[in-house]
Design a protein around this motif. Sequence first.
Motif, PDB file in Angstrom:
ATOM      1  N   VAL A 227     -11.379  29.232  23.009  1.00 55.42           N
ATOM      2  CA  VAL A 227     -12.763  28.839  22.922  1.00 55.42           C
ATOM      3  C   VAL A 227     -12.840  27.548  21.979  1.00 55.42           C
ATOM      4  N   VAL A 228     -12.116  27.447  21.040  1.00 56.72           N
ATOM      5  CA  VAL A 228     -12.207  26.224  20.309  1.00 56.72           C
ATOM      6  C   VAL A 228     -11.529  25.080  20.967  1.00 56.72           C
ATOM      7  N   MET A 229     -10.531  25.254  21.714  1.00 61.25           N
ATOM      8  CA  MET A 229     -10.074  24.017  22.564  1.00 61.25           C
ATOM      9  C   MET A 229     -10.995  23.688  23.444  1.00 61.25           C
ATOM     10  N   ALA A 230     -11.691  24.553  24.169  1.00 54.74           N
ATOM     11  CA  ALA A 230     -12.748  24.247  25.152  1.00 54.74           C
ATOM     12  C   ALA A 230     -13.903  23.678  24.611  1.00 54.74           C
ATOM     13  N   LEU A 231     -14.378  24.054  23.413  1.00 56.63           N
ATOM     14  CA  LEU A 231     -15.503  23.496  22.718  1.00 56.63           C
ATOM     15  C   LEU A 231     -15.431  21.957  22.399  1.00 56.63           C
ATOM     16  N   MET A 232     -13.995  21.758  21.836  1.00 57.45           N
ATOM     17  CA  MET A 232     -13.788  20.348  21.308  1.00 57.45           C
ATOM     18  C   MET A 232     -13.696  19.567  22.584  1.00 57.45           C
ATOM     19  N   THR A 233     -13.093  20.069  23.715  1.00 60.65           N
ATOM     20  CA  THR A 233     -13.220  19.222  24.953  1.00 60.65           C
ATOM     21  C   THR A 233     -14.486  18.884  25.382  1.00 60.65           C
ATOM     22  N   ALA A 234     -15.302  19.964  25.490  1.00 63.08           N
ATOM     23  CA  ALA A 234     -16.763  19.731  25.846  1.00 63.08           C
ATOM     24  C   ALA A 234     -17.226  18.535  24.766  1.00 63.08           C
ATOM     25  N   ALA A 235     -17.079  18.784  23.774  1.00 61.67           N
ATOM     26  CA  ALA A 235     -17.980  17.822  22.679  1.00 61.67           C
ATOM     27  C   ALA A 235     -17.456  16.471  22.754  1.00 61.67           C
ATOM     28  N   ARG A 236     -16.022  16.178  22.771  1.00 58.01           N
ATOM     29  CA  ARG A 236     -15.680  14.978  23.126  1.00 58.01           C
ATOM     30  C   ARG A 236     -16.165  14.275  24.467  1.00 58.01           C
ATOM     31  N   GLY A 237     -16.336  14.980  25.405  1.00 58.65           N
ATOM     32  CA  GLY A 237     -16.719  14.472  26.841  1.00 58.65           C
ATOM     33  C   GLY A 237     -18.398  14.015  26.392  1.00 58.65           C
ATOM     34  N   ALA A 238     -19.222  14.853  25.884  1.00 58.04           N
ATOM     35  CA  ALA A 238     -20.576  14.174  25.637  1.00 58.04           C
ATOM     36  C   ALA A 238     -20.651  13.372  24.639  1.00 58.04           C
ATOM     37  N   SER A 239     -19.630  13.350  23.806  1.00 59.01           N
ATOM     38  CA  SER A 239     -19.587  12.315  22.976  1.00 59.01           C
ATOM     39  C   SER A 239     -19.222  10.837  23.814  1.00 59.01           C
ATOM     40  N   ARG A 240     -18.263  10.932  24.627  1.00 61.20           N
ATOM     41  CA  ARG A 240     -18.071   9.498  25.526  1.00 61.20           C
ATOM     42  C   ARG A 240     -19.326   9.175  26.044  1.00 61.20           C
ATOM     43  N   ASP A 241     -19.828  10.168  26.752  1.00 59.40           N
ATOM     44  CA  ASP A 241     -21.145   9.785  27.343  1.00 59.40           C
ATOM     45  C   ASP A 241     -22.316   9.204  26.470  1.00 59.40           C
ATOM     46  N   LEU A 242     -22.565   9.982  25.372  1.00 54.44           N
ATOM     47  CA  LEU A 242     -23.276   9.317  24.628  1.00 54.44           C
ATOM     48  C   LEU A 242     -22.880   7.956  24.080  1.00 54.44           C
ATOM     49  N   GLN A 243     -21.728   7.678  23.548  1.00 53.25           N
ATOM     50  CA  GLN A 243     -21.228   6.491  23.197  1.00 53.25           C
ATOM     51  C   GLN A 243     -21.396   5.327  24.433  1.00 53.25           C
ATOM     52  N   GLY A 244     -21.454   5.699  25.483  1.00 52.63           N
ATOM     53  CA  GLY A 244     -21.439   4.855  26.564  1.00 52.63           C
ATOM     54  C   GLY A 244     -23.000   4.437  26.930  1.00 52.63           C
ATOM     55  N   GLY A 245     -23.632   4.855  25.940  1.00 56.42           N
ATOM     56  CA  GLY A 245     -25.349   4.564  26.489  1.00 56.42           C
ATOM     57  C   GLY A 245     -26.063   5.403  27.178  1.00 56.42           C
ATOM     58  N   GLY A 246     -25.479   6.424  27.243  1.00 51.90           N
ATOM     59  CA  GLY A 246     -26.319   7.364  28.119  1.00 51.90           C
ATOM     60  C   GLY A 246     -27.647   7.966  27.377  1.00 51.90           C
ATOM     61  N   GLY A 247     -27.677   7.551  26.068  1.00 50.83           N
ATOM     62  CA  GLY A 247     -28.870   8.309  25.295  1.00 50.83           C
ATOM     63  C   GLY A 247     -28.891   7.667  23.950  1.00 50.83           C
TER      64      GLY A 247
END
Length: 252
Positions: A227-247
């Motif tokens: 669960v923790v591994m999947a959670l961290m993977t999801a959070a990193r993906g959202a972080s990349r999208d956010l930092q890319g200017g998505g919001g």
Amino acid sequence: MANSRSGDKLLDRMVRILESFTADEPLLTVAQIAERADLPAATAYRLVGDLADQGLVVREAGGVRLGLRLWELANRASAARDLRRIALPYLEDLNQLLRQHTQLSVLHEDEVLVLERLSRPGAAVNKADVAGRLPVHRTSMGMVLLAFAPAHVQADYLARHGASAAERHGDIRRLLTDIRHHGYASFHGFVDDTTTGAAAPILDRSGHAVAAVGVVIPRGSDALAAVVMALMTAARGASRDLQGGGGRPVSH
């Protein structure tokens, strides 16, 4: 803005009326609103009427509730809406993969404010509700948000709540450092004795948390590491999208 005889501004009184409603009590009588907003009954009746005329509250047979127009206005240009849009695909993937409730939250006014929750039939008990608030140092989401908060936000929170946080956690500063080191927070039985909560941060370009992605699973589950591994993977993906200017970042 006109003041009352007590010195209250009209806007202050209207905000107190709107804040009278809670997730547990969405329908109130005007008398209850007057008591909670600390207003004379006549003033409460008049202001509730004004708010109803604008669609911000709705009168029903049993009382008054918040109106849909309030929700509409809040979502038109909200930074939280952008954050939810970015995070939602990752929440949905987690929800499908783990078959447990997943949620998105931010740190706001010394509490955890839940922006989104995806439910799952038969999943573990989860007391997080959309637009609901949870205590910071009694939730995994709150602890990960605090651990990755800017230094001044963390210091201000501990100045106000450090004693109660230390009562629960002991050396709270060391624990926050450990959470930052590991990249996630996980605690057993914080909100409900039968569950384990885990959360990972969505980070901006400076490495500070703008939100947290959380999952609740049955306490004692052998799946926690996965669960923790999947959670961290999801959070990193959202972080990349956010930092890319998505919001836009959500202010603390």
